[in-house]
Enzyme design. Structure first.
Site, PDB file in Angstrom:
ATOM      1  N   CYS A 239      66.517  49.955  -7.041  1.00  0.00           N
ATOM      2  CA  CYS A 239      67.773  49.959  -7.791  1.00  0.00           C
ATOM      3  C   CYS A 239      67.769  48.916  -8.893  1.00  0.00           C
ATOM      4  O   CYS A 239      67.785  49.244 -10.068  1.00  0.00           O
ATOM      5  CB  CYS A 239      68.934  49.648  -6.864  1.00  0.00           C
ATOM      6  SG  CYS A 239      69.407  51.011  -5.843  1.00  0.00           S
TER       7      CYS A 239
ATOM      8  N   GLU B 135      66.156  45.458  -8.367  1.00  0.00           N
ATOM      9  CA  GLU B 135      65.537  44.257  -7.832  1.00  0.00           C
ATOM     10  C   GLU B 135      64.314  43.836  -8.652  1.00  0.00           C
ATOM     11  O   GLU B 135      63.338  44.558  -8.718  1.00  0.00           O
ATOM     12  CB  GLU B 135      65.131  44.491  -6.382  1.00  0.00           C
ATOM     13  CG  GLU B 135      66.253  45.001  -5.492  1.00  0.00           C
ATOM     14  CD  GLU B 135      66.244  46.513  -5.299  1.00  0.00           C
ATOM     15  OE1 GLU B 135      66.905  47.211  -6.101  1.00  0.00           O
ATOM     16  OE2 GLU B 135      65.605  47.000  -4.381  1.00  0.00           O
TER      17      GLU B 135
END
Lengths: 261, 842
Positions: B438, B440
């Site tokens: 997502c 990170e």
């Protein structure tokens, strides 16, 4: 008196405005206007007095007195976005030239802080006011609604001569002067009427752009909330095809026309 | 680096045909991998686990069906049917066994399962009883941590039941030296060992596992070469036959050897991307800086006049389609949390190179172009933004955003590089970062980031403050002072911190238990051979072989906690209009709003347990009676009026997201309650914990397990997503919302923050709209926000898509850290997306 202490009357500050002047802008809406345009989508802006609107049961006060410092505090919040987009503060209304001391202080204070300035105006003001304000305005956007003074009077409550004179004055003083025309069916939406405005505008020194703003009826509820009658007959917004035709008329005068702000 | 890209490139006819094939059928579950790994495990019992893993991987690659789909230029598929999946019983299988009959018809991410497949899976599942990583993790986990999971305080479900994934391997190295090169590296390392070394046995087993895996991959590609060759022979269309011959040639060379052309590089890349996802079920296998490691092959072919830009674009588009061909079945609850069949293969372009120069090149533009062409959720396309990013590149990205696909997501170098430096990475490594899954960040192919380690619902410990740590009659948290006895806001806040600290500790215990289980039972030799410094360290990533090791569980609901704290501070301790007991009472009655069945059930459980603790036993008939009383016992009209008054007063307060510095400061403080304690913990791989603030889509299902909160949020409604303001509460325009969100501390959230903004298409109209949009992103990033993503689709469109899903099969929306097909999302998640405040231009 410090610029920041100058007082004036506004009814709204709208952030992230992207259709009125360059970049991302905050629009300060000043209260009070000399015109009474029948299509006006901000009828609550017209009276200088603080008013109440009855939004179908919810009472809302329109208008508040503020200092230049208080306005700047709100305007400053988007400073980073102005810098990234070439935006800044726009004064609108109402007619901000009706509060010349306040408008001048706002413009000067904004410039002091490195914030770009713009105005949306009818130029219904004295030549002296125009001379005072324009040097502090980076972009002037002026409405011209009709070249026929009588018809202008019938639909706005004012003759147009003084405003057209002011247009020439602004043209001499401003390096960034844009003419905007609200296109109102039944009032000024024929090719002849638009051509007349465009021809006038094309003769103004330095004017390169003319924006055609198609009529919309978003403001009609507000008339009811103010207990006023909406005096325009039921008209439909102009069609896209018609706007394109009018755009061609504008471009034919050598101006760069666009639909929308 | 420089670029010449201008305007647009055409989309070839092939791309449309490939997409059509991709979506012809519903995704399926195929049994082959489960059967093959079971066979292999049965034959290797007693051997070292790393050896068994390599042998199983080799056995799978040797025997799994292979397929070349019509019109493909880049080949390799893990399933016969497009967009279908294999299963991974070594991690967990009970959920699949019990959901086999419902997985085909469930609302989130259904998969068709044939009767033969069901039979085959049932046949092998029994072998895995007692052998899975999830069972091992359960055994290691502290009882109180399990209890906290049962009470939905946090959920480590992702890694509890699946592989870890969340990695960017060294694609560039495979392109340069091939698996023969990596094999040689492992052999050299092995040659340096002496049989008498203390760690020889484990080290040599790992290196031999690497060698075995490299060989298996080369053989797998050879199978494709043979298949392509055979297909070419029987192909009546001469043009297609020539294509198939070329495919055969490519697969004969790569990925065994280094790539010698852009086409071979695409094929080599894809085999790596595919097989990492055959070895393990971990998702978020992120290609990372595709525009950087692919560029030398593109530039060489272009300079030699071997390819045109159009042809290179077609190849990239083909790779994009392959990224959508992979799929993964999750248990029903996780499917809600990761809705939309998402694989989170994050691919990022632009940014700086290791020397700090702008890295934007033609491929950066062509990656954006590929997403425009295929218009599919994968890859999760991201762009890096820094002060030196070319304006034209951001305009190109904004044009893709305007299509409403929810891509790309925007990331801020100016925040992320310092985050990585703070963790002791070198400047060169930090500048080379990419994004996993997502949101990170990590430096590629040297990090085992464990980025999605758990979802932590920051609202649940807030509920526990009001019940002194009791949930449904069970003391699960610290026995903090009853709220009726609290005399100051700081006392209340301290109680929240105490509940949070305790629950964070338990989450760390749960994650570390799972971590150990993966090291013991599911080490991954193939993935590890492409991650520094596993070969040098002589151990797999799962055993701590990577250079950098983190565990990154993510908190969500920070906006709710901020608004709740603000409401309590203002209404209880400043205005003194209400007491904390008034809040407690109103929240228990859901602010006088309708009590639904789930809420009544929860209250019934509480009452029954309380009675049991007092020694009163209740039979079933009495339980039904209690339930009826609760369900029908709506508050009296007087009570209801009080609750509704409180709710109205809460709703009238300013909320986070409207550029109010005092509330925004509260949000920053609320964020610290999660992020600061977390960073003091360590994991079994020798790394540290790092905090993220993002929810994937778990804010909806986990919100459905959360009672009413003091911010006026009603029971079981979604919790705020990521660092975004609560849905519908940011009403002062996008710049005000962005200013507020930027006032959180994004630097401490080195596992990423997620800020969702929804735009009406009118706000992005024309060049001026794009310019304003870019300025908005720039302005947010100037204030050190780290991530921003957008949904550009009108509310009317979404409502219509809900009513007529058949007309909107390809409507892609941004969910959380990823995009998904709108019609595949559950109704409640669809509603949440519709409800997010829509920002227009004025």
């Amino acid at each position: 008196m410090e610029l920041t202490e100058v007082k004036g009357r506004i009814f709204d500050i709208q952030r992230f405005s992207v259709h009125d002047g360059p970049g991302i802008r905050s629009i300060v809406f000043l209260k009070g206007c000399r015109l009474r345009c029948r299509w006006c989508c901000n009828p609550e802006s017209q009276e200088y007095d603080i008013q109440t609107m009855n939004k179908d049961g919810v009472i809302e006060t329109v208008g508040r007195d503020v200092t230049v410092g208080e306005v700047m505090e709100e305007v400053e919040k988007d400073r980073i976005f102005y810098r990234r987009s070439g935006g800044g503060m726009t004064l609108s209304g109402g007619e901000s030239m009706c509060q010349p001391d306040f408008a001048e202080a706002l413009f000067m204070e904004a410039h002091e802080r490195g914030i770009n300035t713009a105005i949306e105006t009818t130029a219904c003001a004295s030549a002296e006011t125009v001379r005072r304000l324009v040097p502090h305005i980076d972009t002037v956007m002026m409405d011209i609604k009709h070249m026929n003074s009588e018809k202008h009077y019938t639909y706005t409550g004012q003759h147009n001569e003084k405003m057209l004179e002011n247009a020439k004055l602004i043209a001499d003083m401003s390096d960034n002067f844009i003419i905007r025309v609200p296109v109102i069916p039944t009032f000024n939406d024929t090719e002849e009427e638009i051509r007349a405005i465009a021809q006038f505008a094309s003769r103004l020194r330095g004017v390169e752009q003319l924006h055609l703003l198609p009529y919309h009826a978003f403001g009609t509820d507000k008339y009811r909330w103010l207990g006023r009658e909406y005096t325009l007959p039921e008209i439909e917004p102009p069609s896209n095809e018609h706007m394109e035709r009018l755009l061609a008329v504008v471009n034919a005068t050598g101006l760069h026309g666009q639909i929308g702000g | 680096m420089s670029w010449t890209f201008k305007g647009e490139l055409p989309k070839s006819e092939r791309i449309g045909l490939l997409i059509e094939n991709l979506f012809r059928d519903q995704p399926q579950i195929e049994p082959d991998r489960a059967l093959l790994i079971t066979e292999s495990y049965k034959a290797t019992e007693g051997e070292p686990m790393i050896t068994r893993r390599a042998k199983a991987f080799a056995h799978i690659l040797k025997n799994i069906p292979i397929t070349i789909r019509d019109h493909e230029l880049v080949v390799g598929a893990s399933s016969k049917a497009p967009r279908s999946c294999q299963t991974f019983p070594e991690y967990s299988w009970e959920w699949l066994e019990s959901e086999l009959e419902t997985v085909g018809t469930r609302s989130a991410d259904p998969f068709y399962v044939s009767e033969e497949t069901k039979k085959a899976l049932r046949g092998v599942h029994s072998y895995w009883k007692g052998k899975t990583s999830s069972e091992r993790a359960f055994a290691y986990m502290a009882p109180e941590a399990r209890q906290a999971i049962d009470h939905n305080i946090f959920t480590p479900g992702n890694y509890y039941y699946n592989g870890i994934g969340h990695v960017t391997v060294d694609y560039g190295k495979v392109l340069r030296v091939g698996f023969h090169g990596i094999r040689r590296e492992a052999e050299a390392a092995l040659a340096k060992c002496s049989v008498s070394d203390g760690d020889y046995n484990r080290r040599s087993a790992f290196l031999q596992a690497v060698i075995l895996s490299c060989d298996a991959v080369c053989e797998y590609a050879a199978r494709y070469a043979e298949l392509a060759h055979m297909k070419a022979k029987s192909e009546p269309n001469a043009k297609r036959a020539a294509e198939l011959e070329q495919i055969a040639k490519n697969c004969e060379r790569v990925p065994a050897e280094g790539a010698t052309s852009f086409y071979e590089a695409c094929q080599s890349f894809w085999i790596v991307q595919l097989l990492v996802q055959v070895e393990s079920s971990g998702h978020s296998i992120s290609p990372g800086r595709f525009d950087q490691y692919m560029y030398p092959y593109y530039a060489a072919d272009m300079a030699a006049g071997k390819i045109t830009m159009e042809y290179a674009q077609e190849l990239i588009d083909c790779v994009w389609i392959k990224l959508n061909d992979l799929n993964k079945v999750r248990d029903a609850a996780s499917a809600e949390g990761f809705a939309g069949y998402s694989m989170f293969q994050n691919l990022i372009c632009g940014g700086q190179d290791a020397d700090g120069l702008d890295a934007t090149n033609d491929l950066s533009f062509m990656c954006i172009e590929a997403s425009r062409h295929v218009h599919l959720p994968q890859p999760s396309l991201s762009v890096r933004v820094w002060n030196g990013t070319p304006h034209e590149f951001l305009i190109k990205a904004a044009e893709l955003t305007r299509t409403g696909i929810g891509l790309p997501a925007y990331y801020n170098d100016e925040v992320i590089i310092p985050q990585l430096l703070e963790h002791g990475e070198t400047m060169e490594e930090a500048r080379d970062y990419n994004i996993i899954g997502c949101v990170e960040p990590q430096s590629p192919h040297k990090t085992d980031g464990w980025h999605d380690a758990a979802f932590f619902n920051m609202c649940r410990p807030l509920e526990l403050v009001f019940s002194s740590g009791v949930d449904q009659g069970v003391q699960i948290g610290p026995r903090t002072k009853p709220v009726s006895e609290m005399g100051s806001f700081e006392e209340f806040f301290a109680a929240y911190e105490e509940q949070m600290n305790y629950m964070i500790k338990l989450m760390v215990n749960a994650d570390n238990a799972i971590d150990v289980a993966h090291a013991e039972l599911c080490p991954l030799p193939f993935e590890s051979c492409m991650v520094d410094d596993c070969i040098a360290n002589g151990k797999s990533m799962q055993e701590g072989g990577a250079r950098y090791n983190f565990t990154g569980p993510q908190g969500f609901g920070v906006a709710n906690v901020a608004d709740a704290m603000w409401a309590i501070k203002t209404l209880v301790f400043e205005q003194r209009k209400y007491s904390l007991s008034d809040f407690k009472d109103a929240m228990e009655h859901n602010y006088g709003q309708d009590m639904d069945a789930a809420w009544a059930q929860k209250l019934t459980a509480t009452v029954v347990k309380e009675l049991a603790e007092k020694g009163v036993s209740v039979d079933n008939a009495q339980i039904v009676q209690i339930y009826r009383e609760i369900a029908t016992n709506k508050a009296t009209p007087d009570q209801k009026a009080c609750y509704e008054k409180l709710l109205a007063d809460i709703r009238a307060l300013d909320k986070f997201g409207n550029d109010k510095p005092a509330i925004d400061a509260m949000a920053r403080r609320a964020g610290y309650v999660y992020t600061r304690p977390l960073t003091q913990y360590t994991n079994p791989r020798g790394g540290v914990y790092q905090a993220g603030l993002y929810p994937v889509s778990a804010n909806v299902p986990l919100g459905a397990q959360t009672g009413a909160t003091p911010d006026g949020r009603l029971a079981f409604t979604p919790v705020a997503d990521g660092v975004s303001p609560s849905a519908g509460s940011d009403v002062s325009g996008p710049t005000a919302a962005a200013n507020s969100v930027s006032r959180l501390d994004h630097f401490i959230c080195s596992n990423g923050t997620l800020y969702n903004m929804k735009f009406h298409p009118s706000a992005l109209k024309g060049r001026a709209g794009l310019e304003s949009f870019v300025a908005l992103v720039r302005g947010y990033f100037d204030q050190k926000g780290s991530h921003m993503q957008f949904n550009v689709v009108s509310r009317d469109t979404l409502l219509d898509a809900q009513a007529h899903p058949e007309n909107y099969k390809s409507l892609v929306v941004r969910v959380a850290g990823y995009s998904a097909l709108f019609t595949t999302l559950s109704k409640s998640l669809q509603d949440d997306i519709i409800k997010r405040t829509e920002q227009g231009g004025f």
